[in-house]
Design an enzyme around this catalytic site. Structure first.
Site, PDB file in Angstrom:
ATOM      1  N   ILE A  36       0.842  -1.200   0.000  1.00 60.27           N
ATOM      2  CA  ILE A  36       0.000   0.000   0.000  1.00 60.27           C
ATOM      3  C   ILE A  36       0.876   1.248   0.000  1.00 60.27           C
ATOM      4  CG2 ILE A  36      -1.700   1.315   1.323  1.00 60.27           C
ATOM      5  CD1 ILE A  36      -2.829  -1.362   2.280  1.00 60.27           C
TER       6      ILE A  36
ATOM      7  N   ALA B 257      -4.577   2.419   8.262  1.00 59.58           N
ATOM      8  CA  ALA B 257      -3.968   1.107   8.520  1.00 59.58           C
ATOM      9  C   ALA B 257      -4.636   0.441   9.715  1.00 59.58           C
ATOM     10  CB  ALA B 257      -2.462   1.259   8.723  1.00 59.58           C
ATOM     11  N   ARG B 258      -4.252   0.826  10.928  1.00 64.27           N
ATOM     12  CA  ARG B 258      -4.857   0.306  12.147  1.00 64.27           C
ATOM     13  C   ARG B 258      -4.846   1.403  13.199  1.00 64.27           C
ATOM     14  NH1 ARG B 258      -6.254  -2.792   8.991  1.00 64.27           N
ATOM     15  NH2 ARG B 258      -6.228  -5.069   9.022  1.00 64.27           N
TER      16      ARG B 258
ATOM     17  N   ASP C 103      -9.556   6.353   9.040  1.00 60.55           N
ATOM     18  CA  ASP C 103     -10.483   5.289   8.639  1.00 60.55           C
ATOM     19  C   ASP C 103     -10.503   4.170   9.667  1.00 60.55           C
ATOM     20  OD1 ASP C 103     -12.292   4.066   6.701  1.00 60.55           O
ATOM     21  OD2 ASP C 103     -10.662   2.675   6.225  1.00 60.55           O
TER      22      ASP C 103
ATOM     23  N   GLU D  66     -13.603  -0.638  17.221  1.00 63.75           N
ATOM     24  CA  GLU D  66     -14.519  -0.531  16.088  1.00 63.75           C
ATOM     25  C   GLU D  66     -15.678  -1.505  16.275  1.00 63.75           C
ATOM     26  OE1 GLU D  66     -12.280  -1.094  12.483  1.00 63.75           O
ATOM     27  OE2 GLU D  66     -10.903   0.527  12.940  1.00 63.75           O
TER      28      GLU D  66
ATOM     29  N   HIS E  38     -13.912   2.600   8.598  1.00 64.27           N
ATOM     30  CA  HIS E  38     -13.058   1.507   8.129  1.00 64.27           C
ATOM     31  C   HIS E  38     -13.525   0.978   6.767  1.00 64.27           C
ATOM     32  CE1 HIS E  38     -10.096  -1.754   9.700  1.00 64.27           C
ATOM     33  NE2 HIS E  38      -9.892  -1.466   8.423  1.00 64.27           N
TER      34      HIS E  38
ATOM     35  N   GLY F  47     -11.560   1.082   4.035  1.00 61.43           N
ATOM     36  CA  GLY F  47     -10.409   0.862   3.170  1.00 61.43           C
ATOM     37  C   GLY F  47     -10.543  -0.320   2.229  1.00 61.43           C
TER      38      GLY F  47
END
Length: 319
Positions: A157, A236-237, A261, A266, A285, A287
């Site tokens: 990515i 990413a996280r 994101d 979550e 989220h 992505g």
């Protein structure tokens, strides 16, 4: 043996359209879909009692050892993608549970990342809200051309992000723990130290895999270095960033803004301080949430199940 299959976290209720689950049902396999997240590990264990095959969407549901030990019927656990930090693969191996992965779309996450970056730089969500409320132009954005893009993590990515940055006329710098100057150059970036990256970047974007080593890789010192004109982008996280420090940075004006994101927990709960923090663009989220990605995920999951039923598992993931 009669198998029972559970598809978890089908938030949009679309899993049925991406694979031929009816073909499995024709073989006597019961297919059950769960749309909502489980409120607790106890609720998860209760819902999956007697289930032999589970298809998990990314890291939406956590499978630690203590959960897996309470699912004695579980024999196959499929995760979308080829890595899932929410699954204790060592415990799965100890318990005789096969874990398999799927292909994914290489374009989904970087495309969303760039969209969030542009939306933040040009204040698009705020301007849309303002326009709908009857106001014509209320902010002043900035251009990316000539700015510095700092990429933390130059994997698949990150390398795409470097290409996007170059296409927009940006200077691209990169850092990660094991990145070499040669690997950075091959992606069109310059290797710098972490401190140099956050000091130089107009936009810092995170693309590391979450691990004990990368957790809180962005904390107060990095946010201070990013400075009052810098933007942070994280698709990413969530735990890559100390979110308490990020909230302080946004409210205190240490940084210009953040596009996020991903989050520590979550789905993001009502009342979370990031929901009211200024100068943010937030998405739930998304992505990997594209038609192309879901076709790979659910199509691959179907292949994993049929291969395992035939006695020849594919794309197995070991501890």
């Amino acid at each position: 043996m009669k198998h029972r299959l559970a598809i978890l976290d089908d938030y949009q209720d679309v899993a049925s359209g991406f694979a031929d689950w009816a073909a499995l049902e024709a073989q006597g396999i019961t297919v059950t879909t769960f749309r909502k997240p489980f409120a607790s590990p106890e609720a998860l264990v209760s819902a999956l009692a007697g289930i032999t095959i589970v298809i998990a969407m990314r890291e939406r549901t956590v499978f630690p050892r203590e959960v897996l030990e309470q699912l004695p019927a579980l024999k196959l656990l499929v995760t979308t993608g080829m890595a899932n930090a929410a699954i204790d693969t060592g415990a799965a191996a100890d318990l005789g549970i096969t874990v398999c992965g799927t292909p994914g779309s290489p374009a989904a996450a970087p495309e969303l990342t760039w969209g969030l970056l542009l939306a933040l730089a040009r204040h698009l969500p705020a301007e849309e809200r303002s326009l709908r409320a009857g106001t014509w132009q209320s902010t002043v954005g900035f251009e990316l051309a000539g700015k510095t893009l700092g990429i933390v993590g130059l994997g698949k990515i990150g390398r795409r992000m470097a290409g996007y940055g170059k296409a927009f006329g940006m200077d691209v710098v990169a850092w990660s723990q094991n990145l070499t100057a040669e690997a950075a150059a091959s992606a069109g970036a310059r290797l710098v130290s972490k401190e140099e990256l956050f000091r130089a970047a107009d936009v810092a974007t995170l693309h590391l895999r979450l691990s004990a080593r990368s957790e809180n890789v962005v904390d107060e010192p990095e946010l201070r270095l990013l400075g009052p004109e810098g933007l942070l982008v994280n698709t990413a996280r969530g735990p890559l960033v100390n979110q308490d420090a990020l909230v302080r940075a946004l409210n205190g004006g240490w940084i210009r803004g953040a596009a996020l994101d991903v989050f520590d927990q979550e789905p993001l709960q009502a009342g979370h301080p990031l929901l009211t923090a200024p100068n943010t663009v937030l998405s739930p989220h998304l992505g990997y949430v594209t038609t192309e990605s879901y076709r790979q995920f659910y199509g691959g999951a179907f292949e994993d199940v049929t291969a395992w039923l035939a006695g020849s598992p594919v794309r197995t993931i070991t501890a």
